[in-house]
Design a protein around this motif. Structure first.
Motif, short mmCIF file in Angstrom:
data_model
loop_
_atom_site.label_atom_id
_atom_site.label_comp_id
_atom_site.label_asym_id
_atom_site.label_seq_id
_atom_site.Cartn_x
_atom_site.Cartn_y
_atom_site.Cartn_z
N GLN A 30 2.50 -1.72 -6.03
CA GLN A 30 2.00 -2.93 -5.36
C GLN A 30 3.02 -4.06 -5.42
N SER A 31 3.18 -4.75 -4.31
CA SER A 31 4.10 -5.90 -4.28
C SER A 31 3.51 -7.11 -5.00
N GLU A 100 1.29 -3.13 0.16
CA GLU A 100 0.91 -4.51 0.47
C GLU A 100 -0.59 -4.78 0.37
N SER A 103 -1.53 -7.78 -2.05
CA SER A 103 -0.93 -9.02 -1.55
C SER A 103 -1.72 -9.56 -0.36
N GLU A 104 -2.03 -8.69 0.59
CA GLU A 104 -2.73 -9.15 1.80
C GLU A 104 -4.20 -9.47 1.52
#
Length: 282
Positions: A30-31, A100, A103-104
């Motif tokens: 995961q970012s 992502e 993050s999103e």
């Protein structure tokens, strides 16, 4: 005053090392990094699990061992009682994310204070496991036509699966934890209770993968939906507990909505494949 972690990631597992390794990698990739990943070993071999975790070190990961299996929803509740966070997501040991996702999803909820949760689009992945190796057979969008989540639609079918759903931890103070009496379909019950008072947003991207094993000879590697009789039994229990309409009204609504969703999904899948064909031919 201690700072509250942004996201609590809960992974429930029991003796499925082939699948758990992928789930751990899904979280590690995961970012977004402000999370606590809590792995709940629900009665599985603790030595095997500890060895897997040691091979995938992550200082944001902790484990809870249950000496005996307490069930899926009890495992989730153990994690919820052990740690608090702003947001919660259940990442089962057989599913996965795109890098992502967090993050999103966190960005969406940070910017939409009136929404209690958010769901992304889901890719349904069919696979088989042979000799410890996972092989993908095919994939397709899962329920992609749904843009808004309405409580009554969940009386027809669960509209999403936990891997795609990030929600606010504080909602548990209002509607309670997961129902431990349910061996399966605890997520369906929780979604209905949440939507009685709150709304859920939708992200357009396909950021979550819902994996389903096809014809696996090993029972521990199957999905909870594989035992259709058990799944239907508990789903009916949940629906009857929440749906106050008459039986005739339920049946008419079920068929009407089911046919409507089926038609929308077929059309959307046709358009999706048509766009893929055009893109590959470009």
């Amino acid at each position: 005053m201690n700072r509250v972690t942004s996201v609590l990631i809960i992974t429930r597992t029991k003796d499925r090392p082939e699948l758990l390794v992928r789930a751990l990698d899904s979280v590690d990739q995961q970012s977004f990094s402000d999370y606590l990943h809590l792995v709940v070993n629900d009665g599985g071999n603790p030595d095997v699990l500890d060895a897997i975790l040691a091979a995938s070190p992550n200082d944001r990961r902790k484990v809870i061992h249950h000496p005996h299996s307490l069930g899926m929803e009890a495992a989730t509740n153990s994690a919820l009682r052990a740690h608090q966070a702003r947001y919660v997501v259940v990442h089962d040991d057989d599913d996965s994310w795109q890098p992502e996702f967090l993050s999103e999803a966190v960005g969406y909820l940070d910017g939409h204070e009136k929404e209690t949760g958010v769901v992304c689009n889901i890719q349904q992945v069919f696979e088989k496991v042979e000799e410890g190796r996972v092989t993908t057979l095919s994939s397709r969008p899962f329920n992609p036509a749904v843009a808004h989540f309405l409580r009554d639609d969940f009386f027809v079918a669960n509209q999403f699966v936990p891997i795609a759903f990030l929600y606010r931890y504080a909602v548990h103070d209002e509607i309670g934890l997961y129902d431990e009496r349910l061996r399966v379909c605890g997520d369906l019950d929780f979604h209905i209770r949440l939507l009685q008072r709150h709304s859920i947003g939708k992200l357009p991207g396909f950021l979550a993968n819902y994996h389903i094993r096809v014809a696996t000879p090993v029972p521990t590697l199957s999905n909870s939906v594989s035992d259709k009789a058990k799944h239907l039994h508990f789903a009916q229990q949940v629906i009857e507990a929440h749906d106050q309409r008459t039986l005739l009204q339920r049946m008419c609504s079920w068929w009407r909505v089911r046919l409507w969703y089926r038609a929308k999904n077929l059309l959307l899948r046709f358009c999706f494949r048509l766009n893929q064909g055009r893109a590959s031919g470009a």
